[in-house]
Motif scaffolding. Structure first.
Motif, PDB file in Angstrom:
ATOM      1  N   VAL A 290      27.577 -46.308   1.094  1.00 14.94           N
ATOM      2  CA  VAL A 290      26.508 -45.480   0.529  1.00 14.94           C
ATOM      3  C   VAL A 290      27.092 -44.373  -0.331  1.00 14.94           C
ATOM      4  N   SER A 291      28.182 -43.778   0.088  1.00 18.41           N
ATOM      5  CA  SER A 291      28.767 -42.725  -0.740  1.00 18.41           C
ATOM      6  C   SER A 291      29.238 -43.291  -2.077  1.00 18.41           C
ATOM      7  N   ARG A 292      29.743 -44.503  -2.079  1.00 17.54           N
ATOM      8  CA  ARG A 292      30.175 -45.129  -3.336  1.00 17.54           C
ATOM      9  C   ARG A 292      28.971 -45.556  -4.185  1.00 17.54           C
ATOM     10  N   VAL A 293      28.004 -46.202  -3.556  1.00 17.15           N
ATOM     11  CA  VAL A 293      26.822 -46.688  -4.270  1.00 17.15           C
ATOM     12  C   VAL A 293      25.999 -45.524  -4.807  1.00 17.15           C
ATOM     13  N   SER A 294      25.985 -44.402  -4.089  1.00 16.72           N
ATOM     14  CA  SER A 294      25.187 -43.256  -4.541  1.00 16.72           C
ATOM     15  C   SER A 294      25.709 -42.685  -5.861  1.00 16.72           C
ATOM     16  N   ASP A 295      26.958 -42.955  -6.172  1.00 14.66           N
ATOM     17  CA  ASP A 295      27.486 -42.544  -7.475  1.00 14.66           C
ATOM     18  C   ASP A 295      26.766 -43.264  -8.613  1.00 14.66           C
ATOM     19  N   LYS A 296      26.169 -44.391  -8.288  1.00 12.35           N
ATOM     20  CA  LYS A 296      25.410 -45.178  -9.268  1.00 12.35           C
ATOM     21  C   LYS A 296      23.919 -45.152  -8.914  1.00 12.35           C
ATOM     22  N   PHE A 297      23.464 -44.006  -8.457  1.00 11.97           N
ATOM     23  CA  PHE A 297      22.087 -43.869  -7.985  1.00 11.97           C
ATOM     24  C   PHE A 297      21.075 -44.382  -9.007  1.00 11.97           C
ATOM     25  N   ASP A 298      21.238 -44.010 -10.252  1.00 11.41           N
ATOM     26  CA  ASP A 298      20.247 -44.353 -11.275  1.00 11.41           C
ATOM     27  C   ASP A 298      20.081 -45.855 -11.475  1.00 11.41           C
ATOM     28  N   THR A 299      21.132 -46.625 -11.239  1.00 10.35           N
ATOM     29  CA  THR A 299      21.037 -48.062 -11.477  1.00 10.35           C
ATOM     30  C   THR A 299      20.945 -48.898 -10.203  1.00 10.35           C
ATOM     31  N   LEU A 300      21.431 -48.393  -9.076  1.00 14.45           N
ATOM     32  CA  LEU A 300      21.448 -49.197  -7.863  1.00 14.45           C
ATOM     33  C   LEU A 300      20.429 -48.768  -6.808  1.00 14.45           C
ATOM     34  N   ILE A 301      20.162 -47.489  -6.709  1.00 12.30           N
ATOM     35  CA  ILE A 301      19.263 -46.997  -5.665  1.00 12.30           C
ATOM     36  C   ILE A 301      17.948 -46.513  -6.253  1.00 12.30           C
ATOM     37  N   GLY A 302      18.023 -45.788  -7.340  1.00 17.94           N
ATOM     38  CA  GLY A 302      16.833 -45.232  -7.974  1.00 17.94           C
ATOM     39  C   GLY A 302      15.736 -46.252  -8.231  1.00 17.94           C
ATOM     40  N   PRO A 303      16.074 -47.456  -8.733  1.00 18.80           N
ATOM     41  CA  PRO A 303      15.017 -48.432  -8.982  1.00 18.80           C
ATOM     42  C   PRO A 303      14.206 -48.803  -7.737  1.00 18.80           C
ATOM     43  N   LEU A 304      14.838 -48.782  -6.571  1.00 20.94           N
ATOM     44  CA  LEU A 304      14.107 -49.051  -5.329  1.00 20.94           C
ATOM     45  C   LEU A 304      13.092 -47.946  -5.063  1.00 20.94           C
ATOM     46  N   TYR A 305      13.501 -46.706  -5.247  1.00 25.43           N
ATOM     47  CA  TYR A 305      12.589 -45.585  -5.029  1.00 25.43           C
ATOM     48  C   TYR A 305      11.443 -45.604  -6.031  1.00 25.43           C
ATOM     49  N   LEU A 306      11.747 -45.970  -7.272  1.00 24.94           N
ATOM     50  CA  LEU A 306      10.681 -46.088  -8.277  1.00 24.94           C
ATOM     51  C   LEU A 306       9.700 -47.195  -7.904  1.00 24.94           C
ATOM     52  N   ALA A 307      10.217 -48.316  -7.428  1.00 29.08           N
ATOM     53  CA  ALA A 307       9.334 -49.421  -7.024  1.00 29.08           C
ATOM     54  C   ALA A 307       8.459 -49.004  -5.843  1.00 29.08           C
TER      55      ALA A 307
END
Length: 176
Positions: free
Chosen positions: A83-100
């Motif tokens: 999660v700490s590594r993936v959060s560096d790419k929040f806009d492309t990997l995590i953010g889209p889930l929150y937007l959905a």
């Protein structure tokens, strides 16, 4: 990584372990996506399919980052590092889930989410209703609906921020 991020990641792990078996796997993400889309009756709609697809994308990003032995299961320690590594790419990997999720809860597509929609999402992912309501109150002002920008800012802070002053974002998924 500091103590506050550790607490937030532990909470997130607990929620993502949807079947409660102590590890995160693809079936947990499918189960959670099903719960959230069913809560809105959107299992077969475009919004529901988008949400489920973003859950799958999030799972794949975590698996690629953390599942070194390739067994398809991520334990708590692996998860914290991933999660700490993936959060560096929040806009492309995590953010889209929150937007959905936001768009699923935005029942009239006006760009705003009310208390009921927000609470429905959080309860479907395992947050107690009272904590979900308190989170909505922290994120909004005077009962106003939640905006996409406010949610995305809080979500980004949840994954990255350790400033104790940002209580609304730290408690995004209820009490730590």
């Amino acid at each position: 990584m500091g103590a506050l991020l550790d607490q937030k990641y532990a909470k997130l792990f607990f929620l993502l372990d949807a079947n409660g078996d102590g590890v995160i796997a693809e079936d947990d993400f499918a189960l959670m996506a099903g719960r959230v889309t069913a809560a809105f009756g959107e299992e077969r709609t475009a919004k529901g399919r988008t949400y489920a697809a973003e859950m799958t994308n999030y799972w794949r990003a975590l698996r690629e980052t953390a599942d070194a032995d390739g067994d398809g299961r991520i334990g708590k320690d692996e998860f914290r590092l991933a999660v700490s590594r993936v959060s560096d790419k929040f806009d492309t990997l995590i953010g889209p889930l929150y937007l959905a999720g936001f768009r699923l809860a935005d029942r009239d597509d006006d760009g705003l989410v009310g208390r009921d929609g927000f609470v429905t999402v959080l309860v479907a992912i395992g947050v107690p209703a009272a904590e979900a309501e308190a989170t909505f109150d922290r994120l909004t002002e005077d009962g106003e609906p939640l905006t996409e920008d406010r949610l995305m800012t809080a979500a980004a802070h949840y994954y990255r921020d350790e400033d104790p002053a940002h209580t609304a974002s730290h408690l995004l998924f209820g009490a730590l």
